[in-house]
Design a protein around this motif. Structure first.
Motif, short mmCIF file in Angstrom:
data_model
loop_
_atom_site.label_atom_id
_atom_site.label_comp_id
_atom_site.label_asym_id
_atom_site.label_seq_id
_atom_site.Cartn_x
_atom_site.Cartn_y
_atom_site.Cartn_z
N VAL A 95 6.58 -29.51 -22.73
CA VAL A 95 5.69 -28.98 -21.69
C VAL A 95 6.44 -28.85 -20.36
O VAL A 95 6.22 -27.92 -19.59
CB VAL A 95 4.43 -29.89 -21.53
CG1 VAL A 95 3.59 -29.48 -20.34
CG2 VAL A 95 3.59 -29.86 -22.80
N GLU A 96 7.37 -29.77 -20.12
CA GLU A 96 8.13 -29.75 -18.86
C GLU A 96 9.13 -28.60 -18.79
O GLU A 96 9.66 -28.30 -17.72
CB GLU A 96 8.90 -31.07 -18.69
CG GLU A 96 8.02 -32.27 -18.37
CD GLU A 96 7.43 -32.22 -16.96
OE1 GLU A 96 8.09 -31.70 -16.05
OE2 GLU A 96 6.29 -32.68 -16.81
N GLN A 97 9.38 -28.00 -19.95
CA GLN A 97 10.43 -26.97 -20.07
C GLN A 97 10.49 -25.97 -18.90
O GLN A 97 11.54 -25.76 -18.32
CB GLN A 97 10.23 -26.24 -21.41
CG GLN A 97 11.07 -24.99 -21.62
CD GLN A 97 12.56 -25.29 -21.64
OE1 GLN A 97 12.98 -26.40 -21.97
NE2 GLN A 97 13.37 -24.32 -21.25
N ASN A 98 9.35 -25.38 -18.59
CA ASN A 98 9.37 -24.31 -17.59
C ASN A 98 9.16 -24.79 -16.15
O ASN A 98 9.21 -23.99 -15.22
CB ASN A 98 8.27 -23.29 -17.90
CG ASN A 98 8.55 -22.57 -19.19
OD1 ASN A 98 9.70 -22.29 -19.51
ND2 ASN A 98 7.51 -22.31 -19.97
N HIS A 99 8.95 -26.07 -15.96
CA HIS A 99 8.55 -26.52 -14.64
C HIS A 99 9.65 -26.40 -13.59
O HIS A 99 9.37 -26.15 -12.42
CB HIS A 99 7.98 -27.94 -14.69
CG HIS A 99 6.68 -27.99 -15.45
ND1 HIS A 99 5.93 -29.13 -15.57
CD2 HIS A 99 5.99 -27.03 -16.12
CE1 HIS A 99 4.85 -28.87 -16.28
NE2 HIS A 99 4.87 -27.61 -16.64
N ALA A 100 10.89 -26.55 -14.00
CA ALA A 100 12.00 -26.39 -13.06
C ALA A 100 12.03 -24.94 -12.54
O ALA A 100 12.22 -24.70 -11.34
CB ALA A 100 13.33 -26.74 -13.72
N LEU B 2 -0.26 -25.94 -11.95
CA LEU B 2 -0.03 -26.70 -13.18
C LEU B 2 -0.08 -28.20 -12.94
O LEU B 2 -0.59 -28.96 -13.75
CB LEU B 2 1.34 -26.36 -13.77
CG LEU B 2 1.42 -25.11 -14.60
CD1 LEU B 2 2.86 -24.87 -15.02
CD2 LEU B 2 0.53 -25.25 -15.83
N HIS B 3 0.50 -28.63 -11.82
CA HIS B 3 0.56 -30.07 -11.61
C HIS B 3 -0.74 -30.64 -11.10
O HIS B 3 -1.07 -31.79 -11.39
CB HIS B 3 1.77 -30.42 -10.73
CG HIS B 3 3.03 -30.29 -11.53
ND1 HIS B 3 3.67 -29.09 -11.68
CD2 HIS B 3 3.71 -31.18 -12.29
CE1 HIS B 3 4.71 -29.24 -12.48
NE2 HIS B 3 4.76 -30.50 -12.87
N ALA B 4 -1.50 -29.82 -10.40
CA ALA B 4 -2.81 -30.28 -9.95
C ALA B 4 -3.72 -30.49 -11.15
O ALA B 4 -4.39 -31.50 -11.26
CB ALA B 4 -3.42 -29.27 -8.98
N ALA B 5 -3.71 -29.56 -12.08
CA ALA B 5 -4.62 -29.65 -13.21
C ALA B 5 -4.04 -30.47 -14.34
O ALA B 5 -4.64 -31.46 -14.78
CB ALA B 5 -4.95 -28.24 -13.69
N TYR B 6 -2.87 -30.11 -14.75
CA TYR B 6 -2.29 -30.73 -15.94
C TYR B 6 -2.03 -32.21 -15.74
O TYR B 6 -2.27 -33.04 -16.61
CB TYR B 6 -1.03 -29.95 -16.31
CG TYR B 6 0.17 -30.69 -16.84
CD1 TYR B 6 0.31 -30.92 -18.21
CD2 TYR B 6 1.18 -31.10 -15.99
CE1 TYR B 6 1.42 -31.55 -18.71
CE2 TYR B 6 2.30 -31.73 -16.48
CZ TYR B 6 2.42 -31.96 -17.84
OH TYR B 6 3.53 -32.59 -18.32
N ASP B 7 -1.62 -32.58 -14.54
CA ASP B 7 -1.35 -33.98 -14.28
C ASP B 7 -2.64 -34.79 -14.13
O ASP B 7 -2.60 -35.99 -13.99
CB ASP B 7 -0.47 -34.14 -13.04
CG ASP B 7 1.00 -33.93 -13.39
OD1 ASP B 7 1.33 -34.12 -14.57
OD2 ASP B 7 1.78 -33.58 -12.50
FE LIG Z 1 6.16 -30.96 -14.49
#
Ligand SMILES: [Fe+2]
Length: 257
Positions: free
Chosen positions: A100-105, A193-198
């Protein structure tokens, strides 16, 4: 006394977790609050952030973002399938979420670019002094400490508070409106993504930590977890302060000139 913890209540309610974990979360709250309520988010949220501070933040936080999957991989190396319920849970969750972290960078670089900080600058620019403390700490705790400590410090603490502040900035109409219209959606993707997914991710991390530790861990083991979680918040707070300090230092220089 049954030491085995298995969650039966809702994932995102603190009362679903053992009393020691509820106390731990409460004990760490002051340190977490210092990150959640940091001036940085107000500056972004009200559209008052200046370019130098934004640059410091983007460049200074980059290594934490870029290395985050490696910290999770360091934790994955500690798991052994079949050893315990906690190991099984951690292994399955880490394998799934490293992906899941793949694209975050890449999304971070998009955010930087939309916020006026070129990707070359994020990739190669010099981070402000002191901003690397969180990434260095994550590397240390995930590499050398227990699985529970590593997950508590990163996926629970870092991602948890990141969810808090991402939500704040993402919800700000003023911040979004201050961005160029073209590409605004891509710019806000990381935050979205980080607001929701986290939202559920740190809870899942807490569940893993509790499954690994059981219902009645030794007080010194809980104290150690507290130290690890607080250290994550403190290093993040310190990094944010350093991003602002540079700006203030520059202003002082300008005024003196
Ligand atoms: Fe992330």
């Amino acid at each position: 006394m049954n030491n085995h913890f298995e969650r039966t209540g809702p994932l995102t309610e603190l009362t679903s977790y053992p009393q020691w974990a509820q106390d731990l979360v409460a004990a760490c709250e002051p340190a977490r609050r210092r990150v959640r309520d940091h001036l940085m988010w107000d500056l972004m949220g009200t559209g008052r952030i200046d370019h130098a501070t934004m640059r410091n933040f983007m460049v200074g936080t980059w290594s934490l973002i870029e290395r985050f999957p490696s910290f999770m991989a360091q934790n994955l190396l500690k798991t052994q399938y079949g050893r315990s319920a906690g190991d099984n849970l951690a292994r399955r969750w880490l394998v799934r979420n490293i992906r899941v972290e793949q694209n975050h960078a890449e999304y971070w670089l998009d955010w930087a670019e939309g916020a006026g900080v070129a990707r070359e600058e994020v990739l190669k620019g010099r981070p402000p002094r002191g901003t690397q403390a969180a990434a260095e700490w994550c590397h240390e705790v995930c590499g050398r400490d227990t699985l529970a400590a590593g997950i508590a410090a990163t996926n629970y603490a870092i991602e948890g508070v990141t969810g808090d502040w991402s939500q704040k900035v993402y919800d700000s109409v003023a911040y979004a409106q201050g961005l160029p219209q073209a590409g605004r959606k891509a710019t806000l993707r990381w935050l979205q993504l980080h607001a929701a997914y986290d939202d559920t991710h740190p809870w899942e991390a807490l569940e893993i930590v509790c499954t690994l530790m059981g219902n009645h861990p030794a007080p010194e083991e809980v104290a150690h977890l507290q130290e690890c979680i607080e250290r994550s918040y403190v290093s993040l707070h310190y990094g944010l302060e350093r991003c602002l300090v540079q700006e203030v230092a520059e202003q002082v220089e300008e005024q003196a000139a």
